[in-house]
Design a protein around this motif. Structure first.
Motif, PDB file in Angstrom:
ATOM      1  N   GLY A  51     -21.543   8.316 -27.305  1.00 19.96           N
ATOM      2  CA  GLY A  51     -21.880   7.940 -28.669  1.00 19.96           C
ATOM      3  C   GLY A  51     -21.256   6.651 -29.149  1.00 19.96           C
ATOM      4  N   ASN A  52     -20.132   6.214 -28.558  1.00 18.52           N
ATOM      5  CA  ASN A  52     -19.508   4.964 -28.979  1.00 18.52           C
ATOM      6  C   ASN A  52     -20.279   3.736 -28.510  1.00 18.52           C
ATOM      7  OD1 ASN A  52     -17.404   6.252 -30.304  1.00 18.52           O
ATOM      8  ND2 ASN A  52     -16.119   6.312 -28.466  1.00 18.52           N
ATOM      9  N   GLU A  53     -21.078   3.909 -27.457  1.00 18.66           N
ATOM     10  CA  GLU A  53     -21.809   2.775 -26.884  1.00 18.66           C
ATOM     11  C   GLU A  53     -23.306   2.818 -27.170  1.00 18.66           C
ATOM     12  OE1 GLU A  53     -20.348   2.218 -22.645  1.00 18.66           O
ATOM     13  OE2 GLU A  53     -19.394   4.108 -23.207  1.00 18.66           O
ATOM     14  N   PHE A  54     -23.852   4.006 -27.424  1.00 26.70           N
ATOM     15  CA  PHE A  54     -25.270   4.186 -27.670  1.00 26.70           C
ATOM     16  C   PHE A  54     -25.473   4.809 -29.046  1.00 26.70           C
ATOM     17  CE2 PHE A  54     -24.999   3.655 -23.239  1.00 26.70           C
ATOM     18  CZ  PHE A  54     -26.247   3.526 -22.652  1.00 26.70           C
ATOM     19  N   ASP A  55     -26.504   4.389 -29.754  1.00 25.60           N
ATOM     20  CA  ASP A  55     -26.910   5.141 -30.932  1.00 25.60           C
ATOM     21  C   ASP A  55     -27.473   6.488 -30.482  1.00 25.60           C
ATOM     22  OD1 ASP A  55     -26.189   3.159 -32.690  1.00 25.60           O
ATOM     23  OD2 ASP A  55     -28.188   2.280 -32.807  1.00 25.60           O
ATOM     24  N   VAL A  56     -27.420   7.481 -31.349  1.00 27.77           N
ATOM     25  CA  VAL A  56     -27.918   8.814 -31.024  1.00 27.77           C
ATOM     26  C   VAL A  56     -28.883   9.256 -32.113  1.00 27.77           C
ATOM     27  CG1 VAL A  56     -27.330  11.240 -30.655  1.00 27.77           C
ATOM     28  CG2 VAL A  56     -25.835   9.449 -29.747  1.00 27.77           C
ATOM     29  N   ARG A  57     -30.074   9.701 -31.708  1.00 26.10           N
ATOM     30  CA  ARG A  57     -31.065  10.247 -32.634  1.00 26.10           C
ATOM     31  C   ARG A  57     -31.445  11.647 -32.182  1.00 26.10           C
ATOM     32  NH1 ARG A  57     -34.199   6.813 -35.896  1.00 26.10           N
ATOM     33  NH2 ARG A  57     -35.058   8.803 -36.608  1.00 26.10           N
ATOM     34  N   ARG A  58     -31.379  12.597 -33.102  1.00 23.20           N
ATOM     35  CA  ARG A  58     -31.814  13.963 -32.816  1.00 23.20           C
ATOM     36  C   ARG A  58     -32.559  14.476 -34.042  1.00 23.20           C
ATOM     37  NH1 ARG A  58     -28.354  18.880 -29.948  1.00 23.20           N
ATOM     38  NH2 ARG A  58     -30.193  20.152 -29.471  1.00 23.20           N
ATOM     39  N   ASP A  59     -33.874  14.399 -33.995  1.00 26.62           N
ATOM     40  CA  ASP A  59     -34.711  14.702 -35.148  1.00 26.62           C
ATOM     41  C   ASP A  59     -35.457  16.022 -35.012  1.00 26.62           C
ATOM     42  OD1 ASP A  59     -34.124  12.203 -36.488  1.00 26.62           O
ATOM     43  OD2 ASP A  59     -35.347  11.245 -34.957  1.00 26.62           O
ATOM     44  N   GLY A  60     -35.158  16.810 -33.979  1.00 23.52           N
ATOM     45  CA  GLY A  60     -35.779  18.113 -33.829  1.00 23.52           C
ATOM     46  C   GLY A  60     -37.212  18.081 -33.352  1.00 23.52           C
ATOM     47  N   VAL A  61     -37.649  16.970 -32.754  1.00 23.03           N
ATOM     48  CA  VAL A  61     -39.024  16.836 -32.284  1.00 23.03           C
ATOM     49  C   VAL A  61     -39.059  16.901 -30.761  1.00 23.03           C
ATOM     50  CG1 VAL A  61     -39.720  15.485 -34.289  1.00 23.03           C
ATOM     51  CG2 VAL A  61     -38.907  14.315 -32.226  1.00 23.03           C
ATOM     52  N   SER A  62     -40.238  17.136 -30.208  1.00 23.99           N
ATOM     53  CA  SER A  62     -40.383  17.226 -28.756  1.00 23.99           C
ATOM     54  C   SER A  62     -41.109  16.027 -28.166  1.00 23.99           C
ATOM     55  CB  SER A  62     -41.134  18.509 -28.375  1.00 23.99           C
ATOM     56  OG  SER A  62     -42.424  18.530 -28.961  1.00 23.99           O
ATOM     57  N   SER A  63     -41.707  15.156 -29.004  1.00 29.30           N
ATOM     58  CA  SER A  63     -42.493  14.026 -28.511  1.00 29.30           C
ATOM     59  C   SER A  63     -42.149  12.752 -29.252  1.00 29.30           C
ATOM     60  CB  SER A  63     -44.000  14.292 -28.678  1.00 29.30           C
ATOM     61  OG  SER A  63     -44.416  15.419 -27.947  1.00 29.30           O
ATOM     62  N   ILE A  64     -42.220  11.632 -28.539  1.00 29.09           N
ATOM     63  CA  ILE A  64     -42.083  10.318 -29.163  1.00 29.09           C
ATOM     64  C   ILE A  64     -43.135   9.384 -28.573  1.00 29.09           C
ATOM     65  CG2 ILE A  64     -39.628  10.459 -29.698  1.00 29.09           C
ATOM     66  CD1 ILE A  64     -39.125   8.802 -27.145  1.00 29.09           C
ATOM     67  N   GLU A  65     -43.424   8.324 -29.287  1.00 24.95           N
ATOM     68  CA  GLU A  65     -44.286   7.255 -28.784  1.00 24.95           C
ATOM     69  C   GLU A  65     -43.458   5.987 -28.672  1.00 24.95           C
ATOM     70  OE1 GLU A  65     -47.364   7.282 -31.669  1.00 24.95           O
ATOM     71  OE2 GLU A  65     -48.346   9.048 -30.812  1.00 24.95           O
TER      72      GLU A  65
END
Length: 274
Positions: free
Chosen positions: A236-250
């Motif tokens: 986490g110190n080197e990368f941003d972290v996203r966790r939005d509860g979804v199973s798919s991204i574009e």
């Protein structure tokens, strides 16, 4: 004399066609040119894929569905079960370190079944060019119950689509060497196992991800929140972290994040009503 002229003429017009049969990898050609812009977009797996984009849906364990604008579908580490949706992928890739990463009985309706292994120790070489998507692999070693190590028994599969280079590390058991990293080239998006032991230790996996410098990292192969949370805390110190509860991204070249970002997708089997 006339016959000789005709032969030379035919050779001139046929040779360039043959030379184009194996399209060079743009991931390797521009490995130092990874762009970065805005953030990836969230998506539903049954919606049309936007222009110049690819949809990535996390199905389960190490299986992901990749979808293109033109309708091509590929599934990684295919086990034979995707859910209740009646989807026959165009391409499936498999690795045989464990039975949760392959099936001995893929549906014969699947046009392209790519096994990530060959005869023991020899590996395999895939280069499948379907125009809109090119799929290739880089062989790596795996641990073997019978001999300690099976050389070239695993494959990292790379999907080149919509100008993106998307890598699936499979059941990776060791840090790739310089030649393997070079063969991978640029990976804009990478799916990485973060179980912390069955594949690799978390420090080793984080070492691999730092070397790859991918814009988007999607964790997979996590058996509990413990290993996933440990991975997120460690990187986490080197990368941003996203966790939005979804199973798919574009993802597209236009919306890759400026800073390397871990995007946590929640595994979800495919259903026809979603």
């Amino acid at each position: 004399m006339l016959r000789s002229i005709v032969f030379v003429f035919l050779a001139l017009i046929i040779t360039p066609v043959s030379a184009q049969e194996r399209r060079p990898s743009h991931c390797i050609a521009i490995a130092d040119a990874a762009p970065g812009m805005e953030y990836v977009q969230l998506a539903n797996w049954q919606l049309p894929v936007p222009q110049y984009a690819v949809r990535i849906s996390y199905i389960a364990h190490a299986s992901f569905l990749l979808q293109t604008e033109g309708g091509l579908t590929a599934v990684t580490d295919f086990t034979g079960f995707l859910g209740t949706a009646p989807l026959i992928p165009d391409i499936v890739t498999m690795n045989h370190a464990h039975e949760t990463h392959w099936t001995a009985f893929p549906d014969p309706a699947i046009p392209h079944v790519l096994e990530g292994w060959g005869p023991f120790g020899e590996g395999i070489d895939h280069y499948l060019d379907l125009g809109e998507m090119l799929v290739r692999n880089v062989s790596t070693d795996i641990r073997s119950d019978f001999s300690g190590i099976e050389p070239n028994g695993n494959s990292i599969f790379v999907f080149e689509v919509a100008g993106l280079c998307i890598g699936h590390l499979g059941h990776l058991h060791h840090v790739p060497d310089d030649a393997q990293f070079a063969a991978l080239g640029r990976l804009d998006v990478v799916m990485a196992a973060v179980d912390g032991g069955t594949t690799m230790s978390l420090p080793e996996m984080m070492q691999v991800l730092r070397r790859l410098k991918s814009s988007v990292v999607i964790p997979m192969h996590w058996f509990s929140g413990y290993s996933l949370n440990a991975f997120l805390a460690g990187i986490g110190n080197e990368f941003d972290v996203r966790r939005d509860g979804v199973s798919s991204i574009e993802v597209s070249l236009r919306n890759l994040p400026d800073r390397p970002t871990v995007v946590v997708l929640e595994p979800r089997y495919l259903r026809p009503d979603e």
